[in-house]
Scaffold this active site. Structure first.
Site, mmCIF file in Angstrom:
data_model
loop_
_atom_site.group_PDB
_atom_site.id
_atom_site.type_symbol
_atom_site.label_atom_id
_atom_site.label_comp_id
_atom_site.label_asym_id
_atom_site.label_seq_id
_atom_site.Cartn_x
_atom_site.Cartn_y
_atom_site.Cartn_z
ATOM 1 N N ASN A 40 59.735 -8.139 53.166
ATOM 2 C CA ASN A 40 60.558 -8.697 52.089
ATOM 3 C C ASN A 40 60.279 -10.182 51.906
ATOM 4 O O ASN A 40 60.157 -10.671 50.773
ATOM 5 C CB ASN A 40 62.040 -8.485 52.394
ATOM 6 N N ARG A 56 55.574 2.856 38.759
ATOM 7 C CA ARG A 56 54.924 2.876 40.072
ATOM 8 C C ARG A 56 54.771 4.334 40.489
ATOM 9 O O ARG A 56 55.673 5.136 40.296
ATOM 10 C CB ARG A 56 55.759 2.139 41.125
ATOM 11 N N HIS A 64 59.853 -0.349 32.040
ATOM 12 C CA HIS A 64 60.413 -0.078 33.363
ATOM 13 C C HIS A 64 61.178 1.244 33.391
ATOM 14 O O HIS A 64 61.594 1.707 34.442
ATOM 15 C CB HIS A 64 61.342 -1.241 33.746
ATOM 16 N N ARG A 114 73.402 -3.751 45.962
ATOM 17 C CA ARG A 114 72.630 -3.826 47.191
ATOM 18 C C ARG A 114 72.032 -5.210 47.416
ATOM 19 O O ARG A 114 72.066 -5.751 48.509
ATOM 20 C CB ARG A 114 71.490 -2.813 47.153
ATOM 21 N N HIS A 133 69.092 2.470 45.540
ATOM 22 C CA HIS A 133 68.328 2.129 44.345
ATOM 23 C C HIS A 133 68.933 2.697 43.061
ATOM 24 O O HIS A 133 68.524 2.317 41.960
ATOM 25 C CB HIS A 133 66.886 2.644 44.517
#
Length: 739
Positions: free
Chosen positions: A69, A409, A469, A608, A636
């Site tokens: 991260n 992705r 996205h 989150r 997510h």
């Protein structure tokens, strides 16, 4: 032939986003700093490694996740701040900090975390691993047989691969790749006198050599393995190389050795408006990023002064860009240790369950969807048995005439790609939008797009000025009544691997209210459709902000009637907003939430990551609470619930309440109409809010306090076991009841 992206000009976009009045200047204390809030998030990730309740090998993995991260953060965020400084940008953050002040703040916040990470590794995790027979050894700790084996490994695997690079008039300072680990070595000829350790940088440069630690080899080399007893002995690749440098620099005297690691800026500037070919632009950006400026230098905790001075000069750094790592230089190789076959030291294995509605593998998935929408929750429910099956069935079904899909992705071994190729080769119309601008996945997506094109698939390379996205797919099928559309709209990527690691939601539907809008969305993405609104879907940047703000305003208006009824805080009809997302940053949305709080609306947020809203501030946000859930899965999914005078509305989709999602990306949020699915979403929200194990309460100053279950709590309750374990149990229960 030039491959062009969808043009930037579109009156549908301009009519919605440019009409937004600029947000008023932030007031002191109104917002928190985004960078500080993100660092608080990563601190919570690190705590999973510190927390002794976390299984031992999972603690190892969280050390690696915390490291990874930070690597991404320095490449993107710190790299961007460095670029602002270089360009002379004077813009300040919503809490009034300049780019330079933020970099200083970031360093001050990170240094204590690095010490905590190192202490955790050296004083807790490494000894605990040794007690379990897993030994991460230094060279000094190896016995003679282990050293012999390590030396043979060097001769067989490393000596031919390593390329020592010295610096002299014929050998300039070498290129050093991003996130690579190297050994800096100071040398001298045997006949020369020793050079004092405080030698100046120029002298060091004359005697400097660099050895790169090869990334393609295991960073922890197994010396002894006994899976029967669970005993393992490892030594680091860096240690092996360091102990054999005399064979690389034969005849030379090695005075000093210093390991170091660099991080390069990934926030490379691009001007999409001036490009005719988005593919060429991204290819150039990847080349530029490879040679981008270094933004961080990591060394060990006892660095050589001359090597440090030399590296700082050659890499054009400042002293504050150098981090002396008190523990390992790089914890990400610990993923290999996490992979050891010791299930007793890991979380309970979880195998996603086939959704009950899709349990009949022989039934047509399209007939199942025609009977009613299917809501799937990953990784609790199987991605393979739902989303992959949907695309796989579409590819093989002779009645399907078209498949349209957005890819942001996906994995290298994605099962979707051969399915799409097979569909195209069978004569179906296949259209795939491959987002070339997905950060750190550009190279993979470039290769994927070119592969798809070679098989006759129509590939769209995103939209100039916007990232696509949204996570959507559309299947058009010829049926007795005519063409029928089927759709999947999700909160996560079409990525089989992350579907087992991230919590995400997806809707499979043939509801014409949704599929008609989705058809128009694909026309908008791939063509020149001028869209000013959608009837049911919330699509950024066209109508999503406007619709969300209207729903917030509706709750504010409803609060007036609630106040007239007496403002009972426990009134079940009290206006309420509950939302779950990854991050919250949009100023206009936050100000609407502040306004709603002051009107009496109860607002519960499950976020989150970072959040710049300040909860619980009297007179501003006392009716707003924010929690963060951190656990084995990365939270997510995005869920939005509005009370709507007792007739709740639920939405899921790809967008957070961030400026970039609402203004600069193509995003899709879908309503959830089925009451049973609404109840499932409500349960997910309720479990998160009741969690006393994995949840953290955000404080008004932006810090977080981890909840602790009460001593008398039911050991089976979510308060004790946490949200994710509770959802595992609930998923098992649902599957058992359906049998």
């Amino acid at each position: 032939m030039k491959r062009q992206a969808t043009p930037a000009f579109n009156p549908g976009i301009e009519s919605d986003t440019t009409s937004q009045t600029p947000a008023a200047a932030p007031q002191p204390g109104e917002f928190l700093n985004r960078e500080q809030s993100w660092l608080e998030f990563n601190k919570r990730v690190l705590h999973e490694a510190l927390d002794e309740r976390t299984p031992l090998l999972e603690r190892v993995s969280f050390l690696a996740i915390f490291n990874a991260n930070l690597d991404e953060y320095y490449q993107k965020r710190v790299g961007g701040l460095k670029r602002q400084i270089a360009a002379g940008v004077q813009t300040r953050t919503i809490d009034g900090l300049s780019a330079g002040e933020q970099i200083k703040m970031i360093r001050e916040a990170i240094l204590p975390m690095l010490r905590a990470q190192a202490d955790c590794y050296k004083k807790q995790i490494k000894p605990a691993l040794a007690e379990q027979g897993i030994h991460l050894l230094s060279w000094d700790e190896l016995n003679e047989a282990q050293r012999d084996k390590a030396s043979r490994y060097f001769q067989r695997n490393l000596f031919p691969v390593l390329t020592p690079l010295s610096i002299d008039p014929g050998h300039p300072f070498p290129f050093i790749s991003n996130l690579s680990t190297s050994l800096g070595v100071l040398l001298r000829y045997p006949h020369e006198a020793g050079t004092p350790d405080d030698a100046q940088g120029d002298e060091a440069g004359d005697r400097f050599a660099r050895v790169k630690v090869p990334a393609m080899l295991p960073r922890w080399v197994p010396l002894e393995t006994n899976e029967a007893t669970g005993a393992y002995h490892f030594v680091s690749l860096e240690e092996i190389i360091r102990q054999h440098l005399d064979q690389l620099f034969e005849g030379m005297v090695i005075e000093t050795v210093e390991p170091f690691r660099i991080t390069r800026n990934a926030d490379v500037e691009r001007d999409e408006d001036d490009t005719e070919d988005l593919l060429e632009l991204i290819e150039q950006e990847l080349r530029d990023r490879r040679f981008a400026r270094v933004v961080r230098l990591e060394t060990d905790d006892s660095p050589s002064l001359p090597i440090n001075q030399f590296l700082i000069r050659e890499l054009d750094l400042h002293r504050e860009d150098v981090y002396q790592m008190p523990g390992l230089l790089d914890y990400t190789p610990l993923w290999a240790i996490h992979g050891i076959n010791r299930p007793d030291l890991k979380q309970e294995p979880w195998n996603p369950i086939v959704p009950p509605r899709l349990a009949d593998h022989d039934a047509s998935i399209f007939s199942v969807i025609r009977q009613g929408d299917v809501l799937v929750h990953h990784p609790y429910e199987s991605f393979s048995a739902s989303v992959e099956r949907f695309i796989r069935s579409a590819a093989s079904d002779p009645k399907v005439v078209a498949i349209k899909l957005t890819l942001y992705r996906t994995g290298d071994e994605s099962p979707f790609i051969p399915d799409l190729i097979r569909a195209a080769e069978a004569g179906k119309q296949v259209v795939v939008l491959v987002e070339l601008k997905a950060r750190f996945d550009e190279h993979r997506n470039l290769a994927l797009a070119q592969r798809l094109e070679k098989h006759g698939i129509h590939v769209v390379y995103g939209m100039v000025g916007l990232k696509t996205h949204t996570k959507t797919s559309l299947v058009v099928r010829r049926e007795a009544e005519g063409m029928r559309c089927y759709a999947h709209i999700g909160t996560g990527n079409y990525h089989a691997k992350t579907a087992n690691l991230y919590t995400d939601l997806g809707l499979l539907t043939c509801d014409p209210r949704i599929t008609t809008d989705l058809t128009e969305l694909f026309h908008f993405i791939t063509g020149r459709a001028i869209k000013k609104d959608f009837k049911h879907l919330l699509i950024a940047p066209i109508n999503m902000r406007r619709r969300f703000e209207a729903m917030l305003d509706r709750e504010i208006d409803n609060a007036e009637a609630w106040r007239k009824r007496g403002s009972d805080p426990d009134d079940p009809n009290r206006p309420r907003i509950t939302a779950k997302m990854n991050s919250l940053e949009d100023m206009k949305i936050i100000r609407r939430l502040y306004e709603a709080s002051n009107a009496g609306v109860k607002i519960e947020l499950v976020i989150r990551g970072f959040c710049v809203l300040r909860p619980g501030v009297p007179g501003m946000s006392e009716n707003i609470s924010v929690i963060s859930v951190i656990g084995r899965f990365l939270e997510h999914s995005r869920i939005y619930r509005f009370h709507n005078n007792g007739e709740p509305e639920f939405y899921i989709g790809s967008a957070d309440w961030m400026y970039r999602n609402l203004n600069n990306r193509v995003e899709c949020i879908t309503p959830i109409y089925d009451p049973n699915h609404q109840a499932r979403l409500q349960k997910i929200l309720d479990l998160s809010l009741q969690d006393q194990r994995q949840a953290w309460d955000m404080q008004p100053d932006g810090t977080y306090i981890q909840r602790r279950p009460p001593a008398d709590a039911d050991p089976r309750s979510v308060a004790v076991i946490g949200t994710q374990k509770a959802l595992m149990n609930l998923t098992r229960q649902r599957a058992a009841e359906a049998e």
